[in-house]
Design an enzyme around this catalytic site. Structure first.
Site, PDB file in Angstrom:
ATOM      1  CE1 TYR A   1      -3.854   2.346   1.059  1.00 54.82           C
ATOM      2  CE2 TYR A   1      -2.186   3.299   2.512  1.00 54.82           C
ATOM      3  CZ  TYR A   1      -3.432   3.369   1.895  1.00 54.82           C
ATOM      4  OH  TYR A   1      -4.242   4.460   2.115  1.00 54.82           O
TER       5      TYR A   1
ATOM      6  CE  LYS B   1      -3.149   5.315  -1.097  1.00 51.09           C
ATOM      7  NZ  LYS B   1      -4.202   5.852  -1.963  1.00 51.09           N
TER       8      LYS B   1
ATOM      9  CB  ALA C   1      -9.667   8.740   7.832  1.00 48.88           C
TER      10      ALA C   1
END
Ligand SMILES: NC(=O)c1ccc[n+]([C@@H]2O[C@H](COP(=O)([O-])OP(=O)(O)OC[C@H]3O[C@@H](n4cnc5c(N)ncnc54)[C@H](O)[C@@H]3O)[C@@H](O)[C@H]2O)c1
Length: 258
Positions: free
Chosen positions: A156, A160, A189
């Site tokens: 991941y 990014k 989040a």
């Protein structure tokens, strides 16, 4: 309440991964500021329900890993509204695995959605903007994991970091067309993308409660509204001289050594 200086009236915005989470909140924020919003997602049912609830929004199914699907999304937007002014390459997934145990299939899937999907969205949004000769703002969704090693999220984080890099090059190549390209790098989040992995994070941190870790490191969770506020700034005239940059929204997470 909307602020006139942040008005997106007359602007057309396309957002990928808009059925829920950060993408949905960006769609709500843009619609509330007067934009015509085209929400897209691979989850067509959830996206249609979400779009029905928003004034000035419509839904179009799109899998960002499929170039034809992205072309159709942009062409549909052009047919419907005649232009694309704002594009948010937001769709993404997060799975967890140590690199040494990660299957190649898991690695490739991450690359396909989180990196190829951003490339295709940027490419075809730029094509529409350049073709129409109109200025525009393209926003990519990075992450603070682009900035540091992140155990269990190596695949991941790699996507990014690549998104942040791709954003800078796109900004330089598109500047002469009046197209700005920026990325947002949120901290953690509490969306489905994170809640689905909380137990694994807790186990990986020797049983330390992930919510408590976030409270200590970030001052709590980043809210989707915090991220959407930066997406609003980057979409509008207030950021007219901002391009090629990454905007961190992480409550100080990456500012701290402890
Ligand atoms: N939640 C966080 O802590 C966090 C932090 C940093 C960055 N981000 C990034 O923000 C973006 C949105 O994440 P979120 O937290 O709202 O997650 P989320 O899981 O709530 O929403 C992601 C959306 O993307 C859609 N999607 C997945 N694969 C797709 C595909 N192939 N084509 C089109 N749509 C697809 C999903 O259906 C979902 O609606 C992602 O790029 C994510 O990496 C999230």
């Amino acid at each position: 309440m909307t602020d006139a200086t942040q008005s997106l009236a007359g602007k057309v915005a396309v957002i990928t991964g808009a059925a829920r989470g950060i993408g949905l909140e960006i769609a709500r924020t843009y619609a509330a500021h007067g934009a015509k919003v085209v929400m897209s997602d691979i989850d067509a049912a959830a996206m249609t329900d979400a779009a029905d609830a928003l004034d000035g929004a419509c839904a179009f199914a799109c899998d960002v890993t499929d170039e034809d699907s992205v072309v159709n999304l942009i062409d549909h937007t052009l047919n419907l509204h005649g232009q694309v002014d704002i594009a948010v390459a937001n769709a993404g997934i997060a799975t967890v695995s140590p690199l040494a145990e990660m299957s190649y299939e898991t690695w490739r899937k991450m690359m396909s959605i989180n990196l190829d999907g951003v490339f295709l969205t940027v490419k075809h949004a730029a094509r529409a903007m350049v073709g129409a000769g109109t200025p525009g703002s393209i926003i990519t969704m990075g992450s603070v994991t682009a900035l540091a090693g992140t155990p269990l999220l190596g695949h991941y984080a790699a996507t990014k970091a690549a998104v942040v890099s791709l954003t800078k090059t796109a900004a330089l190549e598109l500047r002469r067309h009046g197209i700005r390209v920026n990325s947002i790098l949120p901290g953690f989040a509490e969306t489905a993308l994170v809640t689905g992995n909380k137990e694994t994070y807790t186990a990986a941190m020797g049983g330390l409660d992930f919510d408590a870790v976030m409270a200590q490191a970030q001052g709590g969770y980043v809210s989707v509204e915090d991220v959407a506020a930066v997406a609003l700034f980057l979409a509008g005239a207030q950021s007219s001289f901002c391009t090629g940059a990454g905007y961190v929204v992480d409550g100080g997470l990456t500012a701290s050594l402890f």
